[in-house]
Design an enzyme around this catalytic site. Structure first.
Site: not given
Lengths: 501, 501
Positions: B266-267, B296, B270
């Site tokens: 997830h990160e 996101e 980003h």
């Protein structure tokens, strides 16, 4: 103080508070760039530091500063803190007026890039990678001196940035006496029949064990881990953003575990000083050490006078024996002697207590010659190696263990090195007085109780921050001007005992 | 452009460069305060951040900004970047004119202290420790809206800070469709005969192994470790100081290793976005994501659409089997199903892909009610628990796993949460177009080749930075306005397959 002056003072205090917050911010960016910043971040970090240095400069030359200096310069009955603020501010203001923000910004960017180049150069031993950066640093230092209108005694001016009031004349005298005394003692040791076998230190100790031991010692020293931390870098250092956030770094060699131990004690000595600055001085600009030399006196006091004493290890050696099985059958006496073995070596940070000052004197002489224009940056590897041969009888095999070993010049600091040797002198002079005040210091130490030492240092040195100049402080605490006498006495006593001289 | 305007533009660009450098500095202080700052450093850090926020505010309302806005507002033939700079600047300038520096400074200090109180509250589950801080945050948000002259639709204004152009009206519509679709699918799954036993995930995996696996996946995703790093915090997040220094954090639960894996992915999503911003946009203010929702979309695209796909694990599962012996005899099919098991749960960050949006809708409804004055901070634990019971059928046993679980409100961000669910919608809509452009995406994925996906995202999304508004971007890339349709199609297809619906 009349209302008008009180208003000027309060506005100035708020101004200094902002400078202190910005200074702490710059220090954090710098810390991060050495500890955690990814490699490619260097250019943007340089830009950021350059920008912030420019903003800091603007605060330095603000009309608020002039207003304060003008209003208070002729005041005679200032309290200690205001008086110290005035002294520091005036000095900095007069420099800043002459040094343009553009110079500061350029220098800051240069130093960030230079540190990065130095890291690469050190890892390969290739001085050429670092040379052009250091040449620019030296050039910019010449520009700096020219901007200050300094035509001679330039090195005195650079020294003054780190040790207020010190001069080449004074250093030549102190370092001359120091060198003669050390060489004399070194010769006696060379002729001594006592041989110390330090091969017991050749054990592999995992980083985790080293960290554990360092943490244990730091706790006992009184380092407050809720107001500080310890990280890992190539070269250990201490930085602080307030008395509640003081950070040290360390470096762990698996085959040389005492290196990290003594680095931790050394940086811990710096850090305790910073943590002991009272809250009342926070963000006043006086919330710093009296000088770099006095700062070094604390780190070197803890590292050597305390950390290499027999009594210290009476308490801590069992911890070593517990964590490192190879020491189970090694006596305390044997361990004590090995960590105090005199052995001329190449790396300053891992050199013994006696020869350490010779490493500094070499750097002092090189800096002096560079700034007096007697040598050039390109000559440095040869000059370095020649001096090591001459003073210590040994020569680096490569520049990584020679001229590239220290981070200082890469960071743009010229004039800092003498502080380390001055620290030795201050430290021994403090010890002499401390022993009069608390005669049972060594007895306490042997029980692992470092509190009375910490308390004495806090009350006599740390709590004053930068209220006094270094020469005022040493006179106030010891009743005398700085001298090499006590350090030489201390060395003679210690090594006579170890080497049966 | 005439010479005069060119001069204004260049001066403005230099001004924006300074703002960007100061913004990066603030971000670093914030990162440090979450990752490495010692506990007692919090007060001084709050002061520093407050001071820097004040300085940032000064730059925001500088005459340079007004000059630029005035000179360029009526210009029609601006290039993309200047146009985006104008749009962003104008919006921020108009807000900053109305919000005094003192408000910014106070809010910044409040948020630093509030984050610290939240950490304490979360560790004990005591909402009362955090409540007064959150009340002040909400109060100050009301002040903020009043200062902006906003009498109604206050939540729209807060939403706009994170997702330009989004409104309660639009969100009610999108989230309404989304909720109905999810609830419908959830009911089908509840009635399905397929049972997924995820007890195989109950294994203890040392932190070091988890970090190794995360690093392996991040490398394959194309995260550049020379331009970024991964650290450990209570709540994972991404921050960036430039496209060359992008930092993610993670949290490791020894008994729930997939949590850290999916957080890293997830990160990482980003971070790749930030690293892909072209150098040409650096320090222009346009060197950021199109919006938080689009940001996101990238993290959730990688985490779920990629990271929870069968094909992804065709390549990566053998690594799990190699590192975690318990999986040697577990089939890929079984592992794939367990990581996609639908199971209403309490913690947003570890919830499954299907019910995740319900967690967001709860937070959206609570924020909306808070800002519309329909509920108070003191009601939050009860409202929270009631909504969890109502939507997800489960209730927190304590506030740590309830209303205190997220860091967002503690950090002063209200209006951010909807971005997560919007990210799901953007992501699925991007996927729909990506599959037309590169039909063999899943085949590549099964070979561990994530490069074509990364390239498509870079060229269609990342490289534009904030040149386009989110609604311009989604139309440009997919030819349509944002809709919940594609995400619901994607969910239906995926879960029909897994649960044999």
């Amino acid at each position: 103080m009349n209302k008008e002056k009180e208003k000027v003072l309060n506005e100035f205090k708020d101004h200094v508070r902002k400078m202190s917050l910005l200074g702490g911010t710059i220090a954090l960016l710098d810390w991060d760039s050495r500890v955690y910043m990814p490699e490619k971040g260097v250019a943007n970090r340089g830009e950021s530091l350059g920008y912030l240095a420019g903003e800091f400069h603007k605060l330095n030359v603000s009309p608020k500063v002039k207003e304060f200096v003008d209003a208070f310069s002729k005041e005679n009955d200032l309290d200690n803190v205001t008086s110290a603020m005035l002294r520091g501010t005036k000095k900095q203001y007069e420099i800043s007026l002459k040094i343009p923000a553009a110079w500061e910004e350029e220098y800051s960017i240069l130093c960030t890039n230079s540190s990065s180049a130095w890291r690469k150069a050190k890892s390969t031993g290739d001085f050429e990678v670092f040379r052009p950066h250091l040449e620019k640093i030296v050039d910019m230092k010449f520009q700096y001196l020219k901007l200050l209108g300094c035509n001679e005694k330039g090195y005195d001016v650079l020294l003054d940035d780190f040790e207020s009031g010190i001069t080449v004349e004074k250093l030549d005298e102190l370092f001359g006496e120091l060198r003669d005394g050390i060489v004399d003692l070194l010769n006696k040791i060379k002729n001594s029949k006592t041989q110390i076998n330090d091969s017991i230190l050749n054990v592999t100790v995992p980083k985790e064990t080293q960290i554990k031991l360092c943490n244990f010692i730091l706790e006992k020293m009184g380092f407050d881990f809720e107001a500080g931390r310890m990280d890992e870098t190539e070269h250990p250092f201490t930085t602080s953003f307030s008395n509640k956030d003081v950070r040290i770094t360390n470096h762990y060699y698996e085959n040389d575990f005492t290196n990290a131990l003594f680095s931790a004690i050394h940086e811990g000595g710096h850090a305790i000083y910073e943590q002991d600055i009272p809250d009342s001085l926070e963000n006043t600009g006086v919330n710093s050490a009296a000088s770099l030399g006095v700062h070094e006196s604390q780190s070197r006091f803890y590292e050597n006078i305390i950390g290499r004493s027999y009594e210290f290890w009476e308490y801590f050696y069992p911890e070593i024996q517990k964590e490192i099985p190879e020491f189970k059958n090694v006596s305390l006496e044997e361990f004590y002697k090995t960590i105090n073995k005199v052995q001329p070596s190449l790396i300053r940070t891992s050199s013994d207590e006696l020869t350490y000052s010779l490493h500094i004197i070499i750097r002092y002489e090189i800096e002096k010659a560079l700034i007096e224009g007697k040598i050039q940056v390109k000559d440095l590897p040869i000059v370095w190696n020649t001096k090591y041969k001459e003073y210590l009888g040994i020569e680096p095999k490569n520049n990584s263990e020679g001229v590239l070993q220290d981070t200082h010049w890469a960071d743009g600091t010229i004039g800092y090195f003498p502080s380390y040797a001055l620290g030795n002198l201050y430290g021994a002079q403090f010890l002499n007085t401390m022993l009069k005040d608390i005669p049972n210091v060594y007895e306490e130490l042997s029980k692992g109780n470092l509190d009375s030492i910490h308390k004495w240092l806090r009350e006599n040195v740390h709590e004053y921050g930068a209220i006094y100049t270094p020469s005022e402080l040493i006179k106030k605490v010891t009743g005398e001007e700085l001298t090499a006498k006590y350090f030489l006495q201390y060395l003679n006593k210690k090594y006579s005992n170890i080497y049966n001289l």
